[in-house]
Design an enzyme around this catalytic site. Structure first.
Site, PDB file in Angstrom:
ATOM      1  N   LYS A  47       0.841  -1.198   0.000  1.00  0.00           N
ATOM      2  CA  LYS A  47       0.000   0.000   0.000  1.00  0.00           C
ATOM      3  C   LYS A  47       0.874   1.246   0.000  1.00  0.00           C
ATOM      4  O   LYS A  47       1.856   1.313   0.737  1.00  0.00           O
ATOM      5  CB  LYS A  47      -0.903   0.001   1.234  1.00  0.00           C
ATOM      6  CG  LYS A  47      -1.818  -1.208   1.303  1.00  0.00           C
ATOM      7  CD  LYS A  47      -2.544  -1.308   2.622  1.00  0.00           C
ATOM      8  CE  LYS A  47      -1.623  -1.592   3.788  1.00  0.00           C
ATOM      9  NZ  LYS A  47      -2.335  -1.930   5.033  1.00  0.00           N
TER      10      LYS A  47
ATOM     11  N   THR B 195      -7.075   9.429   8.175  1.00  0.00           N
ATOM     12  CA  THR B 195      -6.471   8.182   7.688  1.00  0.00           C
ATOM     13  C   THR B 195      -6.253   7.147   8.798  1.00  0.00           C
ATOM     14  O   THR B 195      -5.502   6.205   8.619  1.00  0.00           O
ATOM     15  CB  THR B 195      -5.108   8.472   7.017  1.00  0.00           C
ATOM     16  OG1 THR B 195      -4.306   9.204   7.942  1.00  0.00           O
ATOM     17  CG2 THR B 195      -5.273   9.252   5.734  1.00  0.00           C
TER      18      THR B 195
ATOM     19  N   GLY C  10      -6.950   3.963  10.435  1.00  0.00           N
ATOM     20  CA  GLY C  10      -7.662   2.730  10.046  1.00  0.00           C
ATOM     21  C   GLY C  10      -7.770   2.513   8.549  1.00  0.00           C
ATOM     22  O   GLY C  10      -8.568   1.682   8.094  1.00  0.00           O
ATOM     23  N   THR C  11      -6.944   3.204   7.759  1.00  0.00           N
ATOM     24  CA  THR C  11      -7.030   3.004   6.300  1.00  0.00           C
ATOM     25  C   THR C  11      -6.669   1.563   5.918  1.00  0.00           C
ATOM     26  O   THR C  11      -7.304   0.966   5.051  1.00  0.00           O
ATOM     27  CB  THR C  11      -6.111   3.977   5.532  1.00  0.00           C
ATOM     28  OG1 THR C  11      -4.854   4.048   6.202  1.00  0.00           O
ATOM     29  CG2 THR C  11      -6.718   5.363   5.427  1.00  0.00           C
ATOM     30  N   GLY C  12      -5.637   1.031   6.573  1.00  0.00           N
ATOM     31  CA  GLY C  12      -5.193  -0.328   6.249  1.00  0.00           C
ATOM     32  C   GLY C  12      -6.268  -1.348   6.590  1.00  0.00           C
ATOM     33  O   GLY C  12      -6.551  -2.269   5.811  1.00  0.00           O
ATOM     34  N   CYS C  13      -6.873  -1.176   7.776  1.00  0.00           N
ATOM     35  CA  CYS C  13      -7.928  -2.101   8.207  1.00  0.00           C
ATOM     36  C   CYS C  13      -9.087  -2.043   7.224  1.00  0.00           C
ATOM     37  O   CYS C  13      -9.638  -3.081   6.813  1.00  0.00           O
ATOM     38  CB  CYS C  13      -8.467  -1.698   9.588  1.00  0.00           C
ATOM     39  SG  CYS C  13      -7.187  -1.577  10.832  1.00  0.00           S
TER      40      CYS C  13
HETATM   41  N1  LIG Z   1      -4.400  10.222   1.930  1.00  0.00           N
HETATM   42  C1  LIG Z   1      -4.815   9.182   1.232  1.00  0.00           C
HETATM   43  N2  LIG Z   1      -5.557   9.359   0.121  1.00  0.00           N
HETATM   44  C2  LIG Z   1      -5.979   8.325  -0.591  1.00  0.00           C
HETATM   45  N3  LIG Z   1      -5.739   7.053  -0.305  1.00  0.00           N
HETATM   46  C3  LIG Z   1      -4.999   6.788   0.792  1.00  0.00           C
HETATM   47  C4  LIG Z   1      -4.497   7.828   1.616  1.00  0.00           C
HETATM   48  N4  LIG Z   1      -3.813   7.267   2.647  1.00  0.00           N
HETATM   49  C5  LIG Z   1      -3.890   5.956   2.460  1.00  0.00           C
HETATM   50  N5  LIG Z   1      -4.584   5.633   1.339  1.00  0.00           N
HETATM   51  C6  LIG Z   1      -4.888   4.320   0.840  1.00  0.00           C
HETATM   52  O1  LIG Z   1      -5.424   3.578   1.908  1.00  0.00           O
HETATM   53  C7  LIG Z   1      -4.973   2.223   1.881  1.00  0.00           C
HETATM   54  C8  LIG Z   1      -4.216   1.941   3.177  1.00  0.00           C
HETATM   55  O2  LIG Z   1      -2.872   2.320   2.994  1.00  0.00           O
HETATM   56  P1  LIG Z   1      -1.840   2.763   4.069  1.00  0.00           P
HETATM   57  O3  LIG Z   1      -2.326   4.019   4.690  1.00  0.00           O
HETATM   58  O4  LIG Z   1      -0.548   2.783   3.367  1.00  0.00           O
HETATM   59  O5  LIG Z   1      -1.888   1.559   5.098  1.00  0.00           O
HETATM   60  P2  LIG Z   1      -1.846   1.519   6.679  1.00  0.00           P
HETATM   61  O6  LIG Z   1      -3.096   2.153   7.147  1.00  0.00           O
HETATM   62  O7  LIG Z   1      -1.793   0.082   6.988  1.00  0.00           O
HETATM   63  O8  LIG Z   1      -0.631   2.232   7.090  1.00  0.00           O
HETATM   64  C9  LIG Z   1      -4.143   2.125   0.617  1.00  0.00           C
HETATM   65  O9  LIG Z   1      -4.940   1.685  -0.453  1.00  0.00           O
HETATM   66  C10 LIG Z   1      -3.658   3.534   0.387  1.00  0.00           C
HETATM   67  O10 LIG Z   1      -3.307   3.756  -0.947  1.00  0.00           O
HETATM   68  C1  LIG Z   2      -6.890  -2.635  16.874  1.00  0.00           C
HETATM   69  C2  LIG Z   2      -6.140  -2.027  15.745  1.00  0.00           C
HETATM   70  N1  LIG Z   2      -5.817  -2.775  14.675  1.00  0.00           N
HETATM   71  C3  LIG Z   2      -5.135  -2.228  13.653  1.00  0.00           C
HETATM   72  C4  LIG Z   2      -4.748  -0.921  13.679  1.00  0.00           C
HETATM   73  C5  LIG Z   2      -3.961  -0.345  12.520  1.00  0.00           C
HETATM   74  O1  LIG Z   2      -4.558   0.715  11.898  1.00  0.00           O
HETATM   75  P1  LIG Z   2      -4.237   1.196  10.399  1.00  0.00           P
HETATM   76  O2  LIG Z   2      -5.330   0.687   9.545  1.00  0.00           O
HETATM   77  O3  LIG Z   2      -4.233   2.670  10.473  1.00  0.00           O
HETATM   78  O4  LIG Z   2      -2.945   0.633   9.983  1.00  0.00           O
HETATM   79  C6  LIG Z   2      -5.108  -0.149  14.808  1.00  0.00           C
HETATM   80  N2  LIG Z   2      -4.762   1.128  14.900  1.00  0.00           N
HETATM   81  N3  LIG Z   2      -5.789  -0.742  15.818  1.00  0.00           N
HETATM   82 MG   LIG Z   3      -1.957  -0.726   8.811  1.00  0.00          MG
END
Ligand SMILES: Nc1ncnc2c1ncn2[C@@H]1O[C@H](COP(=O)(O)OP(=O)(O)O)[C@@H](O)[C@H]1O
Ligand SMILES: Cc1ncc(COP(=O)(O)O)c(N)n1
Ligand SMILES: [Mg+2]
Length: 501
Positions: A414, A446, A448-451
């Site tokens: 991601k 952002t 919880g974007t990954g979740c």
């Molecule tokens: N500011 C943003 N605008 C658009 N898409 C985003 C943004 N931040 C994250 N994403 C998207 O959200 C998803 C989660 O990515 P990321 O934020 O890298 O993961 P995590 O939350 O695990 O750190 C990916 O598809 C990423 O491209």
């Molecule tokens: C309980 C729990 N699980 C996962 C995440 C990761 O969050 P993110 O989607 O931002 O990487 C979080 N903050 N809390």
């Molecule tokens: Mg994450």
């Protein structure tokens, strides 16, 4: 019925079959529903007080929808007598009666059709003998055999062995992914066969079979009523319309990430959501303040409850913060042959807090990652998993390939942590790779974007999408959810999960 007639129109003989059944027998349902619970006889458990006739009558009474007479040892004359009696029982109850192997016997007693193995008479020849209005079933183990059988006029396929079986000695187990491939490729209905019982039948959910063919679980049962009713309930679940997804993850008290984000995402994407909670965290948009893991017994029991009842069509795995919890998860996923597994290898929260430890990560790498349909690390996580510093898009491509080769699962790196873009890179097991482009949205929502992304992918897989399509749709969803500018909390805020198409 409509679909069946459509299919039948492609072949005149099938149309004749439909017409005959519709007009003469007032058949309201198509062959798929008749194949729902298909009992195949075995006289091994017949006793003086419990005849095959009475076993078959009971099986039909409690819900078997089709009968096959299978007798490998008796003479033609004996078989003819027995089959005639069973045919009479089936006719009275309006249940289709099929003969195993013996086309001439089926013809002589005017049974509803025949079931042929790969070594038996060809379906074409059987069709010539039986005529256009009879049902011909064929056993297939490969897509090639299945397509050939369909081409040669088979009306349905029996595919297996789905599980270990001692009823048929000359068979072997085929993977459920193979059963799914066959069932999704052919037009005609497919039933699973081989070692199916009340404890493993649910594992066939998601393979696209329309029914279960069962021998031992019914005919060896002390209580046929109970056995049939339990199998019947499983076939209902096999044909259910609502798709279901499970999240195995941690709870986020602020509702933006973890279990809460996952369930909201499932809901917004119109799949029924379930959860197995691995830990409770006290966190909000500013940070993670406390984590308490659940006991392994409690996780075990949650997973057991889920898999034995509302079996999930897809699974998202998020935070697992202790090694024993990884082990329990692994045991259940393998025991229940879970499909469509999206693993978000959560290591660090967006706020920077550590969410697991090295020993647990190692164990997840060994046990869980190889089970994943796709692994979705962010850039810092991908660096750890690939041992590569990621500075640009070329590095993301290299790292994704390394991770896929290491863990034998597709990888989606991601790009949310990139400054100017939100493009993710997908590398699949077959070597195909794609950039899944996203629009970078400049706001701070952002958390919880990954979740959310991984749960949206799981939702789409549950609905039957291919991986790449599932990711493209999930990206559209998350863009909307971030772009809604929810602006809640004092730190990195949550998304508006409730946005949907
Ligand atoms: N500011 C943003 N605008 C658009 N898409 C985003 C943004 N931040 C994250 N994403 C998207 O959200 C998803 C989660 O990515 P990321 O934020 O890298 O993961 P995590 O939350 O695990 O750190 C990916 O598809 C990423 O491209
Ligand atoms: C309980 C729990 N699980 C996962 C995440 C990761 O969050 P993110 O989607 O931002 O990487 C979080 N903050 N809390
Ligand atoms: Mg994450």
């Amino acid at each position: 019925m409509k679909a069946f007639i459509e299919r039948a129109k492609q072949n005149n003989y099938k149309l004749e079959f439909v017409n005959k059944k519709c007009l003469n027998n007032n058949l309201k349902e198509d062959l798929s529903s008749k194949l729902n619970l298909y009992a195949i006889t075995d006289s091994s458990w017949v006793t003086a007080t419990n005849s095959l006739n009475s076993q078959v009558s009971k099986a039909i009474e409690y819900g078997v929808t089709m009968i096959q007479y299978r007798e490998k040892k008796k003479s033609y004359v004996q078989k003819k007598k027995e089959a005639r009696e069973l045919l009479e029982i089936c006719r009275q109850k309006n249940v289709l009666f099929i003969i195993d192997d013996d086309v001439l016997l089926a013809k002589e007693i005017d049974a509803d059709g025949v079931h042929l193995g790969q070594k038996d008479m060809s379906p074409k020849k059987a069709r010539e003998i039986l005529g256009n209005h009879k049902i011909i079933g064929v056993t297939a183990k490969t897509v090639e055999q299945a397509l050939e059988a369909q081409l040669n006029g088979a009306d349905y396929l029996g595919v297996g062995a789905a599980f270990k079986t001692d009823t048929k000695k000359d068979t072997y187990i085929i993977e459920h992914s193979q059963i799914k491939k066959i069932a999704s490729t052919v037009e005609i209905p497919v039933v699973a066969i081989g070692g199916i019982n009340k404890n493993n039948g649910m594992n066939l959910i998601g393979t696209n079979v329309c029914g279960l063919a069962v021998v031992k679980e019914i005919f060896s049962a002390e209580n046929i009523k109970e056995a049939v009713e339990e199998l019947k309930n499983i076939t209902k679940q096999l044909n259910r319309k609502t798709k279901t997804a499970l999240t195995i993850a941690g709870s986020d008290s602020s509702g933006g990430a973890g279990i809460q984000a996952d369930l909201k995402t499932f809901n917004a994407n119109k799949v029924y959501g379930m959860s197995a909670i691995t830990a409770i965290t006290a966190q909000n948009t500013k940070g993670v303040f406390k984590i308490e893991n659940v006991s392994k017994e409690l996780l075990d029991s949650q997973l057991e409850s889920i898999f034995t009842d509302i079996y999930p069509d897809a699974i998202k795995i998020g935070m697992i913060a202790r090694e024993d919890l990884v082990k329990v998860t692994y045991e259940k996923l393998t025991k229940y042959e879970a499909k469509n597994i999206v693993i978000d290898p959560v290591m660090v929260a967006t706020s920077g807090a550590n969410l697991t430890d090295n020993k647990t990560i190692k164990s997840a790498q060994n046990l869980l990652y190889p089970l994943a349909t796709v692994l979705t690390p962010n850039i810092p996580e991908a660096e750890i998993l690939s041992n590569l510093k990621i500075k640009n898009e070329k590095d993301m491509e290299k790292a994704a390939k390394i991770i896929t080769q290491k863990y034998k699962c597709a990888t989606l790196i991601k790009g949310g942590h990139c400054i100017n873009s939100a493009n993710d890179f997908l590398y699949e097991k077959n070597g195909n790779s794609n950039w899944i482009k996203g629009r970078k949205i400049n706001n701070s929502n952002t958390h919880g974007t990954g979740c959310t992304l991984s749960s949206a992918i799981a939702s789409n897989l549950a609905k039957g999408c291919e991986l790449k399509e599932a990711i493209i749709l999930a990206k559209k969803y998350i863009e909307k959810a971030i772009g809604a500018n929810l602006d809640l909390g004092l730190g990195s805020g949550p998304m508006a999960h409730f946005v949907s198409e």
